[in-house]
Design a protein around this motif. Structure first.
Motif, PDB file in Angstrom:
ATOM      1  N   CYS A 149       0.824  -1.206   0.000  1.00 33.40           N
ATOM      2  CA  CYS A 149       0.000   0.000   0.000  1.00 33.40           C
ATOM      3  C   CYS A 149       0.860   1.259   0.000  1.00 33.40           C
ATOM      4  O   CYS A 149       0.571   2.234  -0.704  1.00 33.40           O
ATOM      5  CB  CYS A 149      -0.926   0.009   1.209  1.00 33.40           C
ATOM      6  N   GLY A 150       1.916   1.235   0.784  1.00 32.93           N
ATOM      7  CA  GLY A 150       2.776   2.404   0.862  1.00 32.93           C
ATOM      8  C   GLY A 150       3.458   2.721  -0.444  1.00 32.93           C
ATOM      9  O   GLY A 150       3.532   3.887  -0.858  1.00 32.93           O
ATOM     10  N   ARG A 151       3.939   1.692  -1.129  1.00 31.10           N
ATOM     11  CA  ARG A 151       4.627   1.934  -2.406  1.00 31.10           C
ATOM     12  C   ARG A 151       3.643   2.418  -3.469  1.00 31.10           C
ATOM     13  O   ARG A 151       3.951   3.327  -4.252  1.00 31.10           O
ATOM     14  CB  ARG A 151       5.313   0.641  -2.875  1.00 31.10           C
ATOM     15  N   VAL A 152       2.451   1.824  -3.512  1.00 32.81           N
ATOM     16  CA  VAL A 152       1.441   2.271  -4.467  1.00 32.81           C
ATOM     17  C   VAL A 152       1.032   3.709  -4.161  1.00 32.81           C
ATOM     18  O   VAL A 152       0.825   4.517  -5.070  1.00 32.81           O
ATOM     19  CB  VAL A 152       0.217   1.337  -4.464  1.00 32.81           C
ATOM     20  N   GLU A 153       0.931   4.049  -2.882  1.00 33.99           N
ATOM     21  CA  GLU A 153       0.561   5.410  -2.497  1.00 33.99           C
ATOM     22  C   GLU A 153       1.599   6.427  -2.976  1.00 33.99           C
ATOM     23  O   GLU A 153       1.250   7.532  -3.395  1.00 33.99           O
ATOM     24  CB  GLU A 153       0.381   5.501  -0.979  1.00 33.99           C
ATOM     25  N   ILE A 231       3.850  -0.555 -11.373  1.00 32.24           N
ATOM     26  CA  ILE A 231       4.624   0.538 -10.810  1.00 32.24           C
ATOM     27  C   ILE A 231       6.092   0.123 -10.745  1.00 32.24           C
ATOM     28  O   ILE A 231       6.430  -1.037 -10.978  1.00 32.24           O
ATOM     29  CB  ILE A 231       4.130   0.913  -9.393  1.00 32.24           C
ATOM     30  N   GLU A 232       6.965   1.076 -10.418  1.00 34.35           N
ATOM     31  CA  GLU A 232       8.374   0.759 -10.274  1.00 34.35           C
ATOM     32  C   GLU A 232       8.598   0.045  -8.938  1.00 34.35           C
ATOM     33  O   GLU A 232       7.855   0.235  -7.983  1.00 34.35           O
ATOM     34  CB  GLU A 232       9.227   2.032 -10.312  1.00 34.35           C
ATOM     35  N   HIS A 233       9.675  -0.773  -8.877  1.00 37.05           N
ATOM     36  CA  HIS A 233       9.969  -1.533  -7.671  1.00 37.05           C
ATOM     37  C   HIS A 233      11.412  -1.316  -7.223  1.00 37.05           C
ATOM     38  O   HIS A 233      12.248  -0.870  -8.007  1.00 37.05           O
ATOM     39  CB  HIS A 233       9.737  -3.036  -7.903  1.00 37.05           C
ATOM     40  N   LYS A 234      11.649  -1.665  -5.959  1.00 34.67           N
ATOM     41  CA  LYS A 234      12.994  -1.637  -5.406  1.00 34.67           C
ATOM     42  C   LYS A 234      13.382  -3.044  -4.972  1.00 34.67           C
ATOM     43  O   LYS A 234      12.557  -3.786  -4.421  1.00 34.67           O
ATOM     44  CB  LYS A 234      13.068  -0.684  -4.217  1.00 34.67           C
ATOM     45  N   VAL A 235      14.627  -3.402  -5.196  1.00 37.76           N
ATOM     46  CA  VAL A 235      15.113  -4.705  -4.756  1.00 37.76           C
ATOM     47  C   VAL A 235      15.088  -4.760  -3.236  1.00 37.76           C
ATOM     48  O   VAL A 235      15.435  -3.792  -2.559  1.00 37.76           O
ATOM     49  CB  VAL A 235      16.542  -4.942  -5.276  1.00 37.76           C
ATOM     50  N   GLY A 236      14.652  -5.899  -2.677  1.00 37.72           N
ATOM     51  CA  GLY A 236      14.675  -6.087  -1.231  1.00 37.72           C
ATOM     52  C   GLY A 236      13.453  -5.583  -0.496  1.00 37.72           C
ATOM     53  O   GLY A 236      13.449  -5.536   0.733  1.00 37.72           O
TER      54      GLY A 236
END
Length: 320
Positions: A149-153, A231-236
Motif C-alpha cells: 500500500c505504501g509503495r502504491v501510495e 509501478i516501479e519496484h525496489k530490490v529487497g
C-alpha cells in the motif's frame, strides 16, 4: 494493442484508484509466483511464500491460466478497496456472469469438474472459492500489505500531482512506457487486439504492485472501465528485518510498531495497545506523537478513538 476511446466526459470522470485493489493484487501476484517475470524484484518474496502458496492457490490457479485470460469475476473493482468487500462481491457474482466468463475460459483449455458447480452459481462452490482467495491473501500478501500500500501510495501521489498540475491527458501519456495518447484514443501495448469504449463512464486508473510488464483490463467492456498497470519496484522490498531497522532507529521500537499495526488496519487505542502488547497510556501517547507528525489520523467514535494511517505514514512504512 489496447485502444481506449475517450469522450470529453470520460476525461472529466477519469480517476486514480485510492489504494491497491486487493482482488487484482491476488490475481497478479499469482502470476508472479508461477512465472519468473520480475526477476530479483520478486524472488525473495516467492521463496518466503512458496510453501503457503502451494496449499492455497489451487482453485485460483484453475481460473487463471499462467498466460492469457483470467475470468473477469475474480477481480471486482470496488471503491471501498477492502478485501472483505471483494470477497463479498465474489460470493454474490450473478450466475449469468459466472457462466459467461467460464465459457470464455473453457474455450482456451479444459476446466476441472468443480467449476460445474461454479457455473451453476452454487453458494457452497462460491464460498469455497472466496475462502481460497482469503487464505491466499492472508498467507502470501497480508504480511507485506503495508509495504504494498505504501509503495502504491507513493506512485499515486505523484500521478495525482501530474493530473492536478498538467491535466488528465498528460497523465494518460505517461501512465505506461508504451502509452501513446492522441485524443481521443489512448494506445498501449497489449497481448491481443482489444478495443475499450468508455462511453462517458470514465476510466479507473489502478497502479498495481504485482502487475508486471504490460497493463491489463477486463475482457468484457461492459464492466467498470479499469486500467491496471505496473509501478516501479525496489530490490529487497520484502526483507522484513532489513526494511524495518531504519524505521525503528528513526521512531523508536514501540512507536514504529504502533505505526505498523495502524498501517495494517485501523484500530482503537485499546486495540492498538493489545496488538502491540503495550499499556493503554503508552499506546495513547505514541498515537498522539504519530498524529502530531502527520503519520496517522484519529477520530472519536462513541467512547473510543479510531486511529488510521495517512498516505505519509504509508509511504514511510513502504520505504522502511
Amino acid at each position: 494493442m489496447l485502444r481506449i476511446h475517450f469522450t470529453p466526459e470520460d476525461l472529466a470522470r477519469t480517476r486514480i484508484s485510492a489504494a491497491p485493489q486487493p482482488m487484482w493484487e491476488v490475481l497478479l501476484s499469482m502470476y508472479r509466483l508461477r512465472g519468473r517475470e520480475g526477476g530479483i524484484f520478486f524472488e525473495e518474496w516467492r521463496r518466503s511464500v512458496a510453501k503457503a502458496a502451494n496449499l492455497t492457490t489451487r482453485p485460483l490457479a484453475d481460473l487463471a491460466s499462467q498466460s492469457g485470460y483470467a475470468v473477469d469475476f475474480l477481480t471486482p473493482t470496488l471503491r471501498n478497496l477492502s478485501l472483505a468487500e471483494g470477497l463479498e462481491a465474489l460470493r454474490r457474482t450473478p450466475r449469468k456472469r459466472l457462466r459467461a466468463d467460464l465459457a470464455v475460459l473453457a474455450g482456451t483449455r479444459r476446466l476441472p469438474s468443480w467449476t460445474t458447480g461454479l457455473a451453476e452459481g452454487r453458494p457452497e462452490t462460491l464460498t469455497r472459492l472466496a475462502d481460497s482467495v482469503e487464505r491466499y491473501f492472508t498467507a502470501c500478501l497480508a504480511p507485506y500489505w503495508v509495504r504494498v500500500c505504501g509503495r502504491v501510495e507513493q506512485v499515486r501521489a505523484r500521478q495525482v500531482k501530474t493530473m492536478t498540475e498538467e491535466g488528465c491527458e498528460s497523465l494518460l501519456a505517461q501512465v505506461h512506457p508504451s502509452a501513446r495518447w492522441t485524443y481521443p484514443v489512448l494506445e498501449l501495448d497489449y497481448p491481443v487486439e482489444h478495443e475499450l469504449r468508455l462511453d462517458g463512464r470514465g476510466l479507473c486508473l489502478a497502479p498495481s504492485f504485482f502487475c508486471w510488464g504490460l497493463p491489463t483490463t477486463f475482457l468484457d467492456g461492459e464492466l467498470e472501465p479499469t486500467l491496471v498497470y505496473p509501478i516501479e519496484h525496489k530490490v529487497g522490498w520484502s526483507a522484513n528485518e532489513a526494511a524495518h531497522r531504519p524505521l525503528t532507529s528513526l521512531l523508536g521500537r514501540t512507536r514504529a510498531r504502533v505505526l505498523e499495526v495502524i498501517g495494517e488496519r485501523p484500530g482503537t487505542t485499546t486495540e492498538v495497545a493489545s496488538r502491540t502488547k503495550t499499556s493503554l497510556p503508552t499506546a495513547s501517547q505514541q498515537a498522539a506523537t504519530l498524529r502530531a507528525a502527520g503519520l496517522i489520523t484519529s477520530r472519536q467514535i462513541g467512547q473510543s478513538v479510531l486511529h488510521s494511517i495517512t498516505p505519509l505514514g504509508l509511504a514511510l512504512l513502504a520505504e522502511g
